[in-house]
Design a protein around this motif. Structure first.
Motif, PDB file in Angstrom:
ATOM      1  N   LYS A 461      56.476  85.409 -56.986  1.00  0.00           N
ATOM      2  CA  LYS A 461      57.757  84.946 -56.468  1.00  0.00           C
ATOM      3  C   LYS A 461      58.468  84.138 -57.550  1.00  0.00           C
ATOM      4  O   LYS A 461      57.875  83.250 -58.170  1.00  0.00           O
ATOM      5  CB  LYS A 461      57.530  84.079 -55.231  1.00  0.00           C
ATOM      6  CG  LYS A 461      58.818  83.499 -54.650  1.00  0.00           C
ATOM      7  CD  LYS A 461      58.508  82.613 -53.455  1.00  0.00           C
ATOM      8  CE  LYS A 461      59.771  81.960 -52.910  1.00  0.00           C
ATOM      9  NZ  LYS A 461      59.477  81.059 -51.758  1.00  0.00           N
ATOM     10  N   PRO A 462      59.772  84.409 -57.799  1.00  0.00           N
ATOM     11  CA  PRO A 462      60.500  83.624 -58.809  1.00  0.00           C
ATOM     12  C   PRO A 462      60.779  82.216 -58.297  1.00  0.00           C
ATOM     13  O   PRO A 462      61.419  82.038 -57.257  1.00  0.00           O
ATOM     14  CB  PRO A 462      61.792  84.422 -59.009  1.00  0.00           C
ATOM     15  CG  PRO A 462      61.964  85.220 -57.771  1.00  0.00           C
ATOM     16  CD  PRO A 462      60.594  85.494 -57.242  1.00  0.00           C
ATOM     17  N   ILE A 463      60.295  81.225 -59.004  1.00  0.00           N
ATOM     18  CA  ILE A 463      60.485  79.840 -58.579  1.00  0.00           C
ATOM     19  C   ILE A 463      61.405  79.067 -59.522  1.00  0.00           C
ATOM     20  O   ILE A 463      61.758  77.916 -59.238  1.00  0.00           O
ATOM     21  CB  ILE A 463      59.123  79.108 -58.470  1.00  0.00           C
ATOM     22  CG1 ILE A 463      58.351  79.192 -59.788  1.00  0.00           C
ATOM     23  CG2 ILE A 463      58.305  79.684 -57.310  1.00  0.00           C
ATOM     24  CD1 ILE A 463      57.057  78.381 -59.792  1.00  0.00           C
ATOM     25  N   ALA A 464      61.807  79.684 -60.616  1.00  0.00           N
ATOM     26  CA  ALA A 464      62.769  79.042 -61.520  1.00  0.00           C
ATOM     27  C   ALA A 464      63.551  80.124 -62.246  1.00  0.00           C
ATOM     28  O   ALA A 464      63.002  81.172 -62.599  1.00  0.00           O
ATOM     29  CB  ALA A 464      62.063  78.133 -62.520  1.00  0.00           C
ATOM     30  N   TRP A 465      64.843  79.871 -62.461  1.00  0.00           N
ATOM     31  CA  TRP A 465      65.746  80.834 -63.107  1.00  0.00           C
ATOM     32  C   TRP A 465      66.651  80.073 -64.061  1.00  0.00           C
ATOM     33  O   TRP A 465      67.270  79.079 -63.692  1.00  0.00           O
ATOM     34  CB  TRP A 465      66.571  81.558 -62.050  1.00  0.00           C
ATOM     35  CG  TRP A 465      67.607  82.506 -62.564  1.00  0.00           C
ATOM     36  CD1 TRP A 465      68.847  82.212 -63.032  1.00  0.00           C
ATOM     37  CD2 TRP A 465      67.502  83.947 -62.634  1.00  0.00           C
ATOM     38  NE1 TRP A 465      69.517  83.342 -63.395  1.00  0.00           N
ATOM     39  CE2 TRP A 465      68.714  84.425 -63.164  1.00  0.00           C
ATOM     40  CE3 TRP A 465      66.498  84.847 -62.296  1.00  0.00           C
ATOM     41  CZ2 TRP A 465      68.954  85.789 -63.356  1.00  0.00           C
ATOM     42  CZ3 TRP A 465      66.749  86.203 -62.494  1.00  0.00           C
ATOM     43  CH2 TRP A 465      67.954  86.669 -63.023  1.00  0.00           C
ATOM     44  N   HIS A 466      66.717  80.552 -65.297  1.00  0.00           N
ATOM     45  CA  HIS A 466      67.590  79.946 -66.314  1.00  0.00           C
ATOM     46  C   HIS A 466      68.408  81.048 -66.971  1.00  0.00           C
ATOM     47  O   HIS A 466      67.852  82.031 -67.477  1.00  0.00           O
ATOM     48  CB  HIS A 466      66.762  79.205 -67.366  1.00  0.00           C
ATOM     49  CG  HIS A 466      67.595  78.543 -68.427  1.00  0.00           C
ATOM     50  ND1 HIS A 466      67.093  78.198 -69.652  1.00  0.00           N
ATOM     51  CD2 HIS A 466      68.901  78.158 -68.442  1.00  0.00           C
ATOM     52  CE1 HIS A 466      68.039  77.631 -70.382  1.00  0.00           C
ATOM     53  NE2 HIS A 466      69.149  77.604 -69.658  1.00  0.00           N
ATOM     54  N   HIS A 467      69.714  80.889 -66.962  1.00  0.00           N
ATOM     55  CA  HIS A 467      70.609  81.876 -67.572  1.00  0.00           C
ATOM     56  C   HIS A 467      71.619  81.125 -68.438  1.00  0.00           C
ATOM     57  O   HIS A 467      72.370  80.295 -67.942  1.00  0.00           O
ATOM     58  CB  HIS A 467      71.336  82.678 -66.487  1.00  0.00           C
ATOM     59  CG  HIS A 467      72.173  83.810 -67.024  1.00  0.00           C
ATOM     60  ND1 HIS A 467      72.844  84.674 -66.192  1.00  0.00           N
ATOM     61  CD2 HIS A 467      72.459  84.219 -68.290  1.00  0.00           C
ATOM     62  CE1 HIS A 467      73.501  85.558 -66.921  1.00  0.00           C
ATOM     63  NE2 HIS A 467      73.288  85.292 -68.196  1.00  0.00           N
TER      64      HIS A 467
END
Length: 729
Positions: A461-467
């Motif tokens: 499960k994605p628990i952090a996203w940086h763009h």
């Protein structure tokens, strides 16, 4: 409660609709086109300042219903869908409606919430949905009241029917044209009930396009068709390198060409003025213009990429910061989590509208007139006023149908150039840019450099996203006041999509190309730029987690039931999960943009030489109530063609400061024999209409790239791609 239902039960504000006049036996209603319907119907004090009205509906003694349209028609069907809203409530046939282009006037015709008269952002139908229906319903009620008054009967005994009012008991009938003058003397009703959707006879059905016959028989008038007494024609050569200057011009050779009248030389532009375009082009070729390229002569695509890559290492301005991405990433290994990183790059792209860029100018000492097709009439007006020094009110803009816009005609740089040239010419002058000249001096979709990272927990499960988005700022150039705190709000639009992550960080780093190399709007704008890296990276994460791409998205969209429905229908209609032959792949992309939910599944085949062929495209949209289903499907299909051309062939490259591409031979568009099978499925909805014109352009590129990975196992993160990238070993 939906806005339409609410509107039918409340007292209409007198500031939303106003009887303008009854001159010449006509009924005129002025309409306010609000951005948000609830604001438009909010109660207002009786002494409130007067509101400006930005559309005029006129019913004449000849029975013709005329709409002065604040938006323009560039192929998207606006000049049919918006009149349908009036005709539905007014009870007239669509063929009775005529349209006039609105003059340039931000005070009267600005896009609500934007402050500028503009056609773009898939706004035309959704901002017209309620107010245009209000106008039609109000006019109908006033005409019925006028007929009842003439007959001396109660209005409840009368009904509107195909452009007439009928007294039901006696079958007496009066045409709207016969009633217009009398109706103009009546007040606008205080309460204006609108039709229930079950009563629609036109909205939601297919109607013949109002602009269709004239476009077929050749009488439709585009900007390039303008003819005036004494009109001369000019074509242009501008410095091929931004910032370059004219070094020499063979004026004598140009003037030897029959039909050439004048050579205009400015610091960065040469124009040949002639009796017709053929002579102007021959004269320009004979002029053999030589250029001093200036400092940008060594600039290249490779230079641009290197500068972007370096800039992308900076932190940049923060657009969204939720939770603590850094802390999650630092503790990933200790907690058994994985962090995945990727860089996605998108090239410069040109809009390449089919109608060549053009602008006709007649400059007099105290007035300037423009004839052109533009998405931004008041911007064109302001540009001309700045060049001439005339006040805005002395610059008149005559707008026309547009032979394609796609964002190119959201700018007015060509207007500035045309007026500069026209200052040197006596009489009216039509300036026409060749395809090559515009291709090499367009306002390009920015080259974007996207750094992404995501942390997956032990269950995937994605628990952090940086763009981090790095690229030039269109807003800083186009509307400087909108560039605040180092952020270009369009460049980071949808940088995380509609997905929910417990920890999220979105940043923007501004890195512009050399002055004079302009970046601008391109169909889909910021939604499109971010859908590519976001949807492709989501696909990467799903595969890394060993999950199906649709199943992986669903928990991230739990707050959007309409999104989940769209994904479910897309899976069903596309045969998602069913096996495909070797060399074929299936890819998905999803978006929530222009308030529309859309999913697209693309099937591609990739041969042994790495050639990609789109085979099938299944698009599912929830765009609220469809006004014109045929137009919705046409817009989806048009966006697919536009987007496929971009992902398969699109690239504007720079060498020695010069754009290398010049026409459709090296800036290709999809051909008839390359077209995939296309299916469009629209989710039935009672929500108000949302945008549709740019939706499929937003999702087609990531869907294709995900399909290519499915077919080949190769991930394309940098466009343009070539067959060599995908050739089998």
């Amino acid at each position: 409660m939906q806005d339409a239902e609410l509107l039918s039960r409340v007292r209409l504000s007198r500031r939303s609709l106003l009887k303008a006049a009854g001159a010449g036996g006509a009924l005129l209603l002025s309409v306010q086109l609000p951005l948000l319907a609830k604001k438009a119907i909010a109660a207002e004090p009786e002494d409130a300042a007067p509101t400006t009205f930005n559309a005029v509906v006129r019913i004449g003694a000849d029975d013709v219903v005329t709409l002065v349209m604040p938006r323009v028609e560039m192929g998207q069907g606006t000049y049919t869908a918006v009149p349908m809203l009036i005709a539905e409530e007014l009870e007239v046939d669509l063929a009775q409606v005529r349209l006039e282009h609105a003059p340039a006037d931000d005070k009267l015709y600005a896009l609500p919430g934007g402050g500028v008269q503009v056609t773009g952002g898939s706004n035309s139908v959704r901002t017209s949905w309620l107010p245009m229906r209000q106008a039609g319903a109000a006019a109908r009620m006033m005409l019925v009241a006028a007929a009842a008054q003439a007959w001396g009967v109660d209005a409840s005994a009368c009904r509107a029917e195909t452009g007439s009012v009928v007294h039901t008991p006696s079958a007496r009938r009066l045409r709207y044209g016969e009633l217009a003058a009398r109706a103009a003397e009546l007040p606008v009703p205080d309460e204006i009930p609108l039709k229930d959707r079950a009563q629609f006879r036109m909205i939601g059905g297919d109607q013949k396009r109002l602009d269709g016959p004239e476009k077929v028989n050749g009488t439709a008038r585009f900007g390039i068709d303008v003819q005036l007494p004494g009109l001369l024609v000019a074509t242009v050569a501008a410095s091929p390198v931004p910032g370059g200057r004219v070094k020499s011009v063979n004026t004598e050779a140009a003037q030897l060409v029959r039909g050439v009248r004048q050579v205009v030389q400015l610091d960065d532009v040469v124009a040949v003025v002639a009796d017709h375009m053929g002579a102007a082009r021959k004269g320009l070729a004979a002029a053999q213009v030589q250029w001093d390229d200036g400092q940008a002569a060594g600039y290249s695509t490779e230079t641009m990429i290197a500068e972007l890559a370096k800039a992308s290492e900076q932190e940049g301005a923060t657009a969204r910061n939720e939770g603590d991405v850094a802390a999650v990433r630092e503790g990933a290994q200790a907690n058994g989590h994985r962090t995945i990183e990727a860089v996605y790059q998108q090239p410069l792209l040109a809009q390449a509208p089919m109608e060549p860029m053009n602008c006709t100018v007649h400059l007099r000492p105290d007035e300037c007139e423009l004839w052109l097709g533009t998405q931004v009439p008041t911007r064109a007006q302001a540009m001309a006023a700045e060049v001439t020094g005339l006040p805005l009110e002395r610059v008149r803009v005559h707008n026309h149908l547009l032979g394609g816009g796609f964002g190119r005609r959201l700018d007015a740089d060509y207007v500035t150039q045309a007026v500069r040239i026209a200052r040197e010419v006596k009489g009216p002058l039509k300036v026409v840019w060749t395809r090559e000249e515009d291709m090499q001096h367009s306002t390009y979709r920015p080259y974007h450099y996207n750094r992404l990272s995501a942390t997956l927990d032990a269950q995937g499960k994605p628990i952090a996203w940086h763009h981090r988005v790095t690229g030039s700022s269109i807003i800083a150039r186009y509307a400087p006041a909108g560039f605040k705190n180092g952020l270009d709000t369009d460049a980071i639009r949808d940088a995380a999509g509609p997905y929910e992550f417990p920890n999220l960080l979105v940043q923007y780093v501004r890195q512009d190309p050399p002055a004079g190399l302009l970046t601008g709007w391109w169909r889909g704008v910021g939604h499109m730029q971010n859908a590519i890296p976001v949807e492709c990276f989501i696909d990467e994460l799903a595969r890394s987690a060993g999950q199906d791409a649709i199943a992986f998205r669903k928990p991230l969209l739990a707050k959007h039931p309409r999104a989940l429905k769209v994904l479910e229908v897309a899976a069903e209609r596309s045969g998602w999960g069913q096996p495909l032959p070797e060399g074929r792949g299936r890819g998905l992309a999803f978006t929530l943009s222009f308030r529309t939910y859309a999913a697209q599944v693309v099937e591609v085949s990739v041969d042994a030489e790495g050639n990609v062929k789109p085979e099938r495209v299944v698009t599912v949209v929830d765009c609220g109530q469809q006004v014109s289903p045929a137009t919705v499907e046409a817009q989806v299909q048009g966006g697919i063609v536009f987007g496929l051309s971009a992902v398969l062939f699109g690239n504007i490259s720079i060498k020695d400061g010069r754009v290398e591409q010049s026409n459709f031979h090296d800036y290709r568009v999809l051909r008839m024999n390359e077209m995939p099978v296309m299916e469009t499925h629209v989710i039935p909805s009672t929500e108000d209409p949302t945008g549709i014109g740019e939706i499929s352009t937003v999702v087609i590129t990531p869907a294709v790239l995900n399909a290519i990975h499915d077919a080949t196992g190769k991930r394309i993160r940098r466009l343009p791609m070539s067959p060599a990238d995908l050739k089998r070993a």
